[in-house]
Design a protein around this motif. Sequence first.
Motif, PDB file in Angstrom:
ATOM      1  N   PHE A 163       0.796  -1.228   0.000  1.00  0.00           N
ATOM      2  CA  PHE A 163       0.000   0.000   0.000  1.00  0.00           C
ATOM      3  C   PHE A 163       0.829   1.279   0.000  1.00  0.00           C
ATOM      4  O   PHE A 163       0.600   2.167  -0.841  1.00  0.00           O
ATOM      5  N   PRO A 164       1.798   1.459   0.893  1.00  0.00           N
ATOM      6  CA  PRO A 164       2.553   2.716   0.844  1.00  0.00           C
ATOM      7  C   PRO A 164       3.339   2.888  -0.447  1.00  0.00           C
ATOM      8  O   PRO A 164       3.486   4.011  -0.939  1.00  0.00           O
ATOM      9  N   MET A 165       3.797   1.798  -1.035  1.00  0.00           N
ATOM     10  CA  MET A 165       4.567   1.917  -2.268  1.00  0.00           C
ATOM     11  C   MET A 165       3.675   2.284  -3.447  1.00  0.00           C
ATOM     12  O   MET A 165       4.106   3.004  -4.362  1.00  0.00           O
ATOM     13  N   ILE A 166       2.441   1.820  -3.431  1.00  0.00           N
ATOM     14  CA  ILE A 166       1.497   2.247  -4.464  1.00  0.00           C
ATOM     15  C   ILE A 166       1.244   3.745  -4.329  1.00  0.00           C
ATOM     16  O   ILE A 166       1.181   4.474  -5.329  1.00  0.00           O
ATOM     17  N   ARG A 167       1.133   4.212  -3.109  1.00  0.00           N
ATOM     18  CA  ARG A 167       0.943   5.647  -2.877  1.00  0.00           C
ATOM     19  C   ARG A 167       2.157   6.444  -3.352  1.00  0.00           C
ATOM     20  O   ARG A 167       2.011   7.537  -3.927  1.00  0.00           O
ATOM     21  N   TRP A 168       3.360   5.905  -3.118  1.00  0.00           N
ATOM     22  CA  TRP A 168       4.553   6.590  -3.614  1.00  0.00           C
ATOM     23  C   TRP A 168       4.520   6.702  -5.138  1.00  0.00           C
ATOM     24  O   TRP A 168       4.804   7.765  -5.691  1.00  0.00           O
ATOM     25  N   ALA A 169       4.193   5.594  -5.790  1.00  0.00           N
ATOM     26  CA  ALA A 169       4.176   5.593  -7.250  1.00  0.00           C
ATOM     27  C   ALA A 169       3.146   6.574  -7.790  1.00  0.00           C
ATOM     28  O   ALA A 169       3.395   7.281  -8.778  1.00  0.00           O
ATOM     29  N   SER A 170       1.996   6.638  -7.141  1.00  0.00           N
ATOM     30  CA  SER A 170       0.960   7.572  -7.575  1.00  0.00           C
ATOM     31  C   SER A 170       1.448   9.008  -7.503  1.00  0.00           C
ATOM     32  O   SER A 170       1.131   9.833  -8.367  1.00  0.00           O
ATOM     33  N   GLY A 171       2.260   9.305  -6.507  1.00  0.00           N
ATOM     34  CA  GLY A 171       2.760  10.662  -6.351  1.00  0.00           C
ATOM     35  C   GLY A 171       3.969  10.995  -7.197  1.00  0.00           C
ATOM     36  O   GLY A 171       4.189  12.164  -7.537  1.00  0.00           O
ATOM     37  N   LYS A 172       4.751   9.983  -7.569  1.00  0.00           N
ATOM     38  CA  LYS A 172       6.022  10.237  -8.246  1.00  0.00           C
ATOM     39  C   LYS A 172       5.999   9.982  -9.751  1.00  0.00           C
ATOM     40  O   LYS A 172       6.781  10.583 -10.483  1.00  0.00           O
ATOM     41  N   LEU A 173       5.153   9.079 -10.216  1.00  0.00           N
ATOM     42  CA  LEU A 173       5.100   8.834 -11.653  1.00  0.00           C
ATOM     43  C   LEU A 173       4.333   9.976 -12.321  1.00  0.00           C
ATOM     44  O   LEU A 173       3.162  10.191 -12.017  1.00  0.00           O
TER      45      LEU A 173
END
Length: 206
Positions: A163-173
């Motif tokens: 979950f936190p890594m999906i959130r990171w990707a949503s913010g960074k990609l």
Amino acid sequence: MPVLLYSPGACSLAPHIVLEWLGEPYEARRVKIGSPELFQVNPAGSVPVLIEDDGWILTQAGAIVQYLARSRPAAELGALDDGRGQAELDRWSSFFTGDVHPSFYPVFMADRYTTDTSEQALEAVRQAGLKLVRRRFKILNDHLVDKPFILGARRSVVDAYAFPMIRWASGKLPEGLDAYPNVVALHDRIANDAAVQKVLAEEDAA
């Protein structure tokens, strides 16, 4: 009760979610990464840190969530009760620990991956990291094509870890997650959980 040391936005969100899913008393304590308080319990100065009732200390998000699943089996957040089921959990935990999470390091800390401090060089490092993130997320998206959760029909600690890594990707990609609809669906299933919403509210308010 167990104590979790966490920092908002970090991978410590994963064990925070798992502790809430367990439905047992715990304390979540916000700390600053690299602070003296954190170095006292973790020589790496990083989160998460789990401190059990008897003072036993465990670090590393992947180890913490698996420990919580195995020590509280009634919550059914671990693997299926066979060798291959456990191997699948280990496989995906390793995937996030060894492949996905490190892909973000060049994105978050580009200066650690080059001796050239020019913005052009740092941006090249970030883009290389994002390329790795895209590759890992395609693997996850393909895996989820016929599964509501990473291990199949029911949620597990691996979903909390993702979950936190999906959130990171949503913010960074820059393009977002449109290319990974199955990953987005997993995120939304987790995000819509009342326990997860409680944890997110607590971390945002801390």
